[in-house]
Scaffold this motif. Sequence first.
Motif, mmCIF file in Angstrom:
data_model
loop_
_atom_site.group_PDB
_atom_site.id
_atom_site.type_symbol
_atom_site.label_atom_id
_atom_site.label_comp_id
_atom_site.label_asym_id
_atom_site.label_seq_id
_atom_site.Cartn_x
_atom_site.Cartn_y
_atom_site.Cartn_z
ATOM 1 N N THR A 189 -2.681 4.560 -2.596
ATOM 2 C CA THR A 189 -3.399 3.495 -2.507
ATOM 3 C C THR A 189 -4.591 3.646 -1.338
ATOM 4 N N HIS A 190 -4.201 4.651 -0.849
ATOM 5 C CA HIS A 190 -5.083 5.137 0.899
ATOM 6 C C HIS A 190 -4.509 6.246 1.159
ATOM 7 N N PRO A 223 -8.495 3.800 2.740
ATOM 8 C CA PRO A 223 -8.841 3.103 1.061
ATOM 9 C C PRO A 223 -9.098 3.620 0.274
ATOM 10 N N LYS A 224 -7.949 4.644 -0.688
ATOM 11 C CA LYS A 224 -8.294 5.248 -1.793
ATOM 12 C C LYS A 224 -10.203 5.067 -2.136
ATOM 13 N N ALA A 284 0.569 -1.300 0.144
ATOM 14 C CA ALA A 284 -0.108 -0.021 -0.131
ATOM 15 C C ALA A 284 0.456 0.944 -0.235
#
Lengths: 152, 472
Positions: free
Chosen positions: B241-242, B264-265, B196
Amino acid sequence: MSGTNGMATGVTAAGGTARAGAEERHAAALLALAGRAYDLAVRDVSADADRARLPGSQFGVARMRACLATMRALLARHDRDDHIVAYYVAGEAERVVSLAYELVRDPEATRLMGDLWHELKAARPPVSRDLARERIGKTALGIDPAATPRWL
Amino acid sequence: MMAGSSPPAGLSALVTHLVALKPDLRPEEIGTGSSLTRDLGFDSLDLVRLAARIRDHHPEADLRSWLTVTSRTEIDSVASLAALLSETGRTDYVALARELAPAFAERAARHDAEASFPYENLDDLVRSGYTAMTVPREFGGGGADLAELCAAQQVLAGACASTAFSVNMHVHGLAMIAKLGGADAEWVCRAVADGAVIAGGFSEPGVGGNWWHPTTSAEPVEGGYVLNGRKGFFTGYPGATHLFLSAATVDDRGLPRPMAFLMPKPEKGIRVTGEWDAAGMRATGSHSLAIEDLFVEERWSIGEPGTLPLLFMTGVHWAWCSFAAVFAGIARAALDHVVATQRRRVLSVIGRPNAHLPGVQFRVAEMAARLAAAEAHLAAAVHADHDTDDPLGHYIDMSLMKTSVTRLAHEVVTLGMRVQGGSSLVSADPLQRMYRDVVAGLLVPPATDVVLEWAGKQALDVPIFAEPRWAG
């Protein structure tokens, strides 16, 4: 032809350590002067609650703090074989005392600040600023600082 | 370093440990053949502290066998201890940064010209484990400390400042969260160990560096919060990703309680309102975002509501030291580039390299002196005692350091432009990119004016948060 002539620039193996020690002491002395100027300015401004609450006073004091912190860090962590510590601290100490000068109002504090400025300017460095600048630059550029002729 | 043989893989890590224990040592003075006791001045107490530090960072290292051999042979070389660290299998992140840097440097001009996000660099950083650098070892990461993080980031920044600055939001933010411990830390650390990537968003239009007053609202709803607001300078957003961002709830008295969320995105609720197109740090993807009715589950909140400022202040050394490291890294690369050019470039009228000109030497001296001062201040901050019972004082000290280091880094690169002359403005010269990138150091948090206000007030014994802020 370039050659190496330690006498021309004052560079000798035996003298290197003694010179480094002298430069460290010089830097420490200038830092102490700058620290005294800072203390004097902070005392002077703090004595006047309104002035202490002005942004100009606060920013001036903070700039001095930042300069002093950098100088202290360099004095604690520097290469003893170069001229950087004395060279850098000399320039920044002047900056601090100059900033402090702008902040003081009390006549006695102003007089003391004048003394500090005089002491700062009268303190002769073990190696002149010009020569220090030359040696620092040549070393960084990979040129032997002791080589002669010194210039083109 | 010793010529003629390649240094052991554990050398960078060992040098970091040695300098941490004896701050007056300079890394370039530490040769593989140096004796710890005879050349580097380690006494028995220093060796005990070194052993403790190595046990902390490299628990697998068999120090006992090294000590046995050392006492028998009286060979206590840096090389022998570095070799021991190499055998532990722990990643040396400074060496890894050096390994990745050439490819990043090669791609930097294209990403700068196109203002494109360096996805391939980020892939390399994830694949190599660089992004797991600050994940604690118990969660599958590298357990790098602040010194190693800053040293590695300086190397990356010298190659591609945008890449270094983008990943900096991830590595330092993660370190701060990891220090919190507990469930909040564990899930994100494990996610990062699995690949991540975090982007952080604390800047907002109209907040002006006062990050502890987020205007993004977090309205409590069943199971979580609904966020609405705007974010600026969301560095690294394209590759993340986050997302790690701030917002504020309102307490019973109607006062804002700043909070942090790491999630999380999301696929909806966040819209890019402006793609990053700026003069410097052009490949950081620092987009502007609108957060619109974004539902965030309760479990993605980090720490207790209202504690964000305190959490940030106690862990601020990770943020401001790593920021400063990026800009010091640019300045170091600029000096190296200027020196290499001036040694190579020959002026026909003098028939020798420009390096022999007094003006060049004087300005290079100014660059070298300022860079040494910046690196010393950064190193002092990295190795300061960060376990403090005065979070505000700690925050101010770290902020002053960042202000000084970035000012000096900017001066170094500006002087470099003057040494190089007109050619430094040509797009083929990396110095013009460094010049545009290093300016960002003056502008990224903490806002210089707030730093000066707080540091001045603290020194003058003026309450920092009193209203009105100033007299007159």
